[in-house]
Design a protein around this motif. Structure first.
Motif, PDB file in Angstrom:
ATOM      1  N   SER A  58       0.847  -1.192   0.000  1.00 32.27           N
ATOM      2  CA  SER A  58       0.000   0.000   0.000  1.00 32.27           C
ATOM      3  C   SER A  58       0.881   1.240   0.000  1.00 32.27           C
ATOM      4  N   PRO A  59       0.562   2.231  -0.832  1.00 35.76           N
ATOM      5  CA  PRO A  59       1.397   3.441  -0.892  1.00 35.76           C
ATOM      6  C   PRO A  59       1.420   4.179   0.441  1.00 35.76           C
ATOM      7  N   PRO A  81       3.949   8.026  -2.490  1.00 39.61           N
ATOM      8  CA  PRO A  81       3.024   7.046  -3.072  1.00 39.61           C
ATOM      9  C   PRO A  81       3.716   5.939  -3.851  1.00 39.61           C
ATOM     10  N   ASN A  82       5.031   6.059  -4.078  1.00 40.46           N
ATOM     11  CA  ASN A  82       5.770   5.022  -4.800  1.00 40.46           C
ATOM     12  C   ASN A  82       6.539   4.101  -3.867  1.00 40.46           C
ATOM     13  N   LEU A 115       6.745   0.901  -5.552  1.00 43.34           N
ATOM     14  CA  LEU A 115       5.452   0.714  -6.194  1.00 43.34           C
ATOM     15  C   LEU A 115       5.387   1.571  -7.456  1.00 43.34           C
ATOM     16  N   ASN A 116       4.704   1.057  -8.468  1.00 46.26           N
ATOM     17  CA  ASN A 116       4.577   1.818  -9.711  1.00 46.26           C
ATOM     18  C   ASN A 116       3.289   2.624  -9.752  1.00 46.26           C
ATOM     19  N   SER A 117       2.741   2.961  -8.596  1.00 39.43           N
ATOM     20  CA  SER A 117       1.547   3.786  -8.546  1.00 39.43           C
ATOM     21  C   SER A 117       1.877   5.200  -9.011  1.00 39.43           C
ATOM     22  N   LYS A 118       0.862   6.024  -9.179  1.00 39.15           N
ATOM     23  CA  LYS A 118       1.065   7.383  -9.664  1.00 39.15           C
ATOM     24  C   LYS A 118       1.934   8.155  -8.677  1.00 39.15           C
ATOM     25  N   ASN A 120       6.712   6.901 -11.166  1.00 34.28           N
ATOM     26  CA  ASN A 120       5.816   6.090 -11.983  1.00 34.28           C
ATOM     27  C   ASN A 120       6.379   5.883 -13.387  1.00 34.28           C
ATOM     28  N   ASN A 157       0.251   0.072 -13.251  1.00 34.93           N
ATOM     29  CA  ASN A 157       0.449   0.750 -11.970  1.00 34.93           C
ATOM     30  C   ASN A 157       0.518  -0.206 -10.786  1.00 34.93           C
ATOM     31  N   ASP A 158       0.100  -1.439 -10.964  1.00 36.87           N
ATOM     32  CA  ASP A 158       0.035  -2.370  -9.837  1.00 36.87           C
ATOM     33  C   ASP A 158       1.300  -3.197  -9.645  1.00 36.87           C
TER      34      ASP A 158
END
Length: 380
Positions: free
Chosen positions: A309-310, A315-316, A323-326, A330, A336-337
């Motif tokens: 979870s970000p 948020p990464n 994480l490849n979330s926004k 990114n 993104n998942d």
């Protein structure tokens, strides 16, 4: 085993649902079944050639590469073991099968900050075993010495350490928190006297604080973390016996009358995880399958979801997985998942749960990761 429900529309009110099973292959010790990428209508030849031709550009003498890479840090020195590295190597798994590989996948090399993802895994094991009640608890409730004393440090929780937003302040094994990757726009006096951020509000990649997490977990388990990892993760996934996890010459403490080494979360000052490509791929496969290995739950699915979870300030970043979330890191053409472990010198474990893919690449020029993945994914 992952299951997919396929439904066929018959009328306005009726569907026929067929349950199909998609098997995930879990390689036994010392063996790994291969399948041709063409069986999945995939072709990774271009990606392999790209990885081979974009090797990490710094010295293969990693002692030299480390000293050059962190030359702007005051008082930086190497206090743990290092090892001359090999050449580019990697593996791509689909449904657990090897569908592509290159280089010497059984050579043991340093893997630097990929170690952080192994470290955070020991924290998940501690939570699953009930040794840590909640990651939102202050670590001071578990570590009785002065590591978390003071108004600021006493507020730091396990979650803050796992997400690298604790802003822990102090000295451990001779290293000062402020001397790790300091701003080049400030003086040493300004670094020392900086204003501390409230825990949980500011992300800072910092190996001293990562080592504080390792030391804290050592106090919780009361036995060396390599032994914890071996018993709970590496042996159950049939990893080889060749991997090693080191700390520093001076990172020793006494627990229950026994002298134990507190390991490091990377190779920033030497040490960290020394491991081969195949064992990295097994570790990635465990996370691709949500903590299950051949029907045995090694890590609870809920904890893996939490770990990916970000965090609020970054948020990464999750629990020591990227994480490849926004966000600022990114990769826009990649799902993104996906999540990944990353280490100095271009060591990566990329996990794609949607496509049942695990990608391990070693000694790839770090700036080329996104381009490499774009080539991998262009026909998926």
């Amino acid at each position: 085993m992952k299951k997919i429900i396929v439904c066929t529309y018959l009328s306005l009110t009726f569907f026929i649902c067929q349950l199909t099973a998609q098997e995930i292959y879990f390689p036994p010790a010392g063996k790994w079944q291969e399948k041709s990428a063409t069986e999945y209508n995939l072709n990774f030849s271009e990606a392999i050639e790209f990885a081979k031709s974009n090797e990490y550009s710094e010295s293969k003498d990693l002692r030299q590469a480390i000293l050059k890479g962190f030359q702007h840090e005051p008082y930086h020195e190497i206090s743990g073991p290092t090892k001359r590295r090999g050449g580019p190597a990697g593996m791509i798994l689909k449904d657990g099968y090897i569908v592509a590989q290159w280089g010497n996948t059984r050579r043991v090399d340093m893997t630097f900050s990929v170690t952080k993802s192994f470290l955070s895994t020991t924290a998940l094991v501690a939570k699953d075993k009930g040794l840590i009640s909640d990651f939102t608890e202050p670590v001071a409730n578990y570590v009785w010495d002065d590591t978390f004393e003071g108004e600021h440090n006493s507020k730091i929780t396990w979650k803050h350490l796992l997400q690298q937003n604790s802003d822990w302040s102090g000295q451990l094994w001779g290293g000062f928190d402020w001397a790790d990757r300091p701003s080049q726009e400030q003086t040493i006096d300004e670094w020392r006297s900086r204003e501390l951020h409230e825990p949980g509000t500011h992300f800072k990649y910092n190996d001293i604080r990562v080592n504080v997490l390792a030391y804290s977990l050592l106090n919780v388990f009361r036995k060396p973390l390599p032994k914890v990892l071996k018993e709970n993760i590496m042996d159950p996934i049939d990893a080889s016996q060749s991997w090693r996890w080191f700390g520093y010459e001076n990172s020793w403490t006494t627990i229950d009358g026994l002298k134990m080494q507190s390991v490091s979360g990377g190779g920033h000052s030497g040490g960290g995880m020394f491991i081969n490509t195949e064992d990295m791929a097994r570790f990635g496969l465990l996370f691709m399958n949500n903590g299950m290995w051949n029907g045995q739950e090694l890590i609870s699915n809920e904890l893996i979801d939490e770990a990916m979870s970000p965090s609020v300030p970054n948020p990464n970043y999750g629990y020591m997985w990227w994480l490849n979330s926004k966000g600022s890191r990114n990769m826009e053409n990649i799902d993104n998942d996906i999540f990944y472990a990353a280490g100095f010198g271009g060591n990566f474990i990329i996990v794609d749960q949607k496509n049942n893919l695990v990608i391990v690449t070693r000694w790839l020029e770090p700036s080329k990761l996104e381009e490499f993945l774009n080539i991998v994914y262009k026909n998926i």
